[in-house]
Structures are given as structure tokens and as C-alpha cells.
Motif scaffolding. Structure first.
Motif, short mmCIF file in Angstrom:
data_model
loop_
_atom_site.label_atom_id
_atom_site.label_comp_id
_atom_site.label_asym_id
_atom_site.label_seq_id
_atom_site.Cartn_x
_atom_site.Cartn_y
_atom_site.Cartn_z
N GLY A 98 0.81 -1.21 0.00
CA GLY A 98 0.00 0.00 0.00
C GLY A 98 0.84 1.26 0.00
N ARG A 99 1.83 1.29 0.87
CA ARG A 99 2.72 2.46 1.01
C ARG A 99 3.41 2.79 -0.31
N TYR A 100 3.80 1.75 -1.07
CA TYR A 100 4.54 1.96 -2.32
C TYR A 100 3.72 1.74 -3.58
N TYR A 101 2.39 1.66 -3.44
CA TYR A 101 1.48 1.56 -4.59
C TYR A 101 1.77 0.33 -5.46
N CYS A 102 2.08 -0.79 -4.84
CA CYS A 102 2.39 -2.03 -5.58
C CYS A 102 1.12 -2.80 -5.87
N TYR A 103 0.47 -2.48 -6.95
CA TYR A 103 -0.76 -3.17 -7.32
C TYR A 103 -0.76 -3.63 -8.78
N LYS A 104 0.32 -3.43 -9.50
CA LYS A 104 0.42 -3.83 -10.91
C LYS A 104 1.14 -5.18 -11.00
N LEU A 105 0.46 -6.20 -11.50
CA LEU A 105 1.01 -7.55 -11.58
C LEU A 105 2.01 -7.67 -12.73
N LEU A 106 3.20 -8.21 -12.41
CA LEU A 106 4.24 -8.45 -13.42
C LEU A 106 4.54 -9.93 -13.61
N TYR A 107 4.31 -10.73 -12.56
CA TYR A 107 4.81 -12.10 -12.56
C TYR A 107 3.96 -12.94 -11.62
N TYR A 108 3.75 -14.21 -11.98
CA TYR A 108 3.11 -15.14 -11.05
C TYR A 108 3.48 -16.57 -11.39
N GLU A 109 3.40 -17.42 -10.40
CA GLU A 109 3.55 -18.86 -10.54
C GLU A 109 2.37 -19.51 -9.83
N ARG A 110 1.85 -20.59 -10.39
CA ARG A 110 0.72 -21.30 -9.78
C ARG A 110 1.21 -22.60 -9.17
N PHE A 111 0.67 -22.92 -8.00
CA PHE A 111 1.00 -24.16 -7.29
C PHE A 111 -0.29 -24.82 -6.84
N SER A 112 -0.29 -26.14 -6.76
CA SER A 112 -1.44 -26.84 -6.21
C SER A 112 -1.22 -27.18 -4.74
N ASN A 113 0.02 -27.06 -4.28
CA ASN A 113 0.38 -27.39 -2.91
C ASN A 113 0.78 -26.11 -2.18
N VAL A 114 0.11 -25.82 -1.07
CA VAL A 114 0.36 -24.58 -0.35
C VAL A 114 1.78 -24.51 0.22
N GLN A 115 2.32 -25.63 0.68
CA GLN A 115 3.68 -25.61 1.24
C GLN A 115 4.71 -25.24 0.18
N GLN A 116 4.53 -25.79 -1.02
CA GLN A 116 5.45 -25.45 -2.11
C GLN A 116 5.35 -23.96 -2.45
#
Length: 96
Positions: A46-64
Motif C-alpha cells: 500500500g505504502r509503495y502503490y504495488c498493485y500492478k502484476l508483473l509475474y506469477y507462478e501457480r501451485f497446487s500445494n500450499v507448502q510449495q
């Protein structure tokens, strides 16, 4: 062990000067929350206005996903930029 859809993601501010790494099980909703919190001093994103998505990875396992988030957070800015560039070479903002 929880199974489902989990995302590790990197957002930035409109000027692409700050990177924020997070984890969620609902990427669109989380991005909406980041947008709603922009400018609020209570959180880093919030402080640095970080709301624009650049990258993501999807996982099916929460620990990973948690482990991967920690790995990415430990990377230098240079290595995070290389990760983003390999996934999103032109650093286009993903998802509206």
C-alpha cells in the motif's frame, strides 16, 4: 497438506521502481485488495502503490507455494528482474 490453487506473485508500482512479492489463493481478488490499499501506510504494498502484476507462478500445494515465496523474497533485485524478464520480457502489466 492443503491442495488447491495458490499463486506466488510479484507486483510493482506504476513507475516500476518497487517490487512486492506475495502469496494468495485468489489472485484477482488479491490484486483488487492491493489496488484498494494503494497509498495506505499500514502495508508495504500500500505504502509503495504495488498493485500492478508483473509475474506469477501457480501451485497446487500450499507448502510449495510458501517455500517459493520465501525463495523469491530472498533474491536480489537483479535476480527478481531476471525472473520477471524470463516470464514477461516487456514487463507488461498483467490482468487489469
Amino acid at each position: 497438506m492443503l491442495q488447491g490453487n495458490y499463486f506466488v506473485y510479484i507486483t510493482t508500482n506504476p513507475g516500476k521502481t518497487v517490487l512486492y512479492t506475495g502469496i494468495t489463493n485468489d489472485l484477482e481478488t488479491r490484486l483488487q485488495q492491493h489496488f484498494a490499499n494503494r497509498g495506505k501506510k499500514e502495508s508495504f504494498a500500500g505504502r509503495y502503490y504495488c498493485y500492478k502484476l508483473l509475474y506469477y507462478e501457480r501451485f497446487s500445494n500450499v507448502q510449495q507455494a510458501i517455500e517459493r515465496e520465501k525463495e523469491i523474497k530472498d533474491l536480489s533485485r537483479e535476480k527478481k528482474e531476471a525472473l520477471i524478464k524470463a516470464f514477461n520480457p516487456q514487463w507488461k502489466f498483467l490482468l487489469p
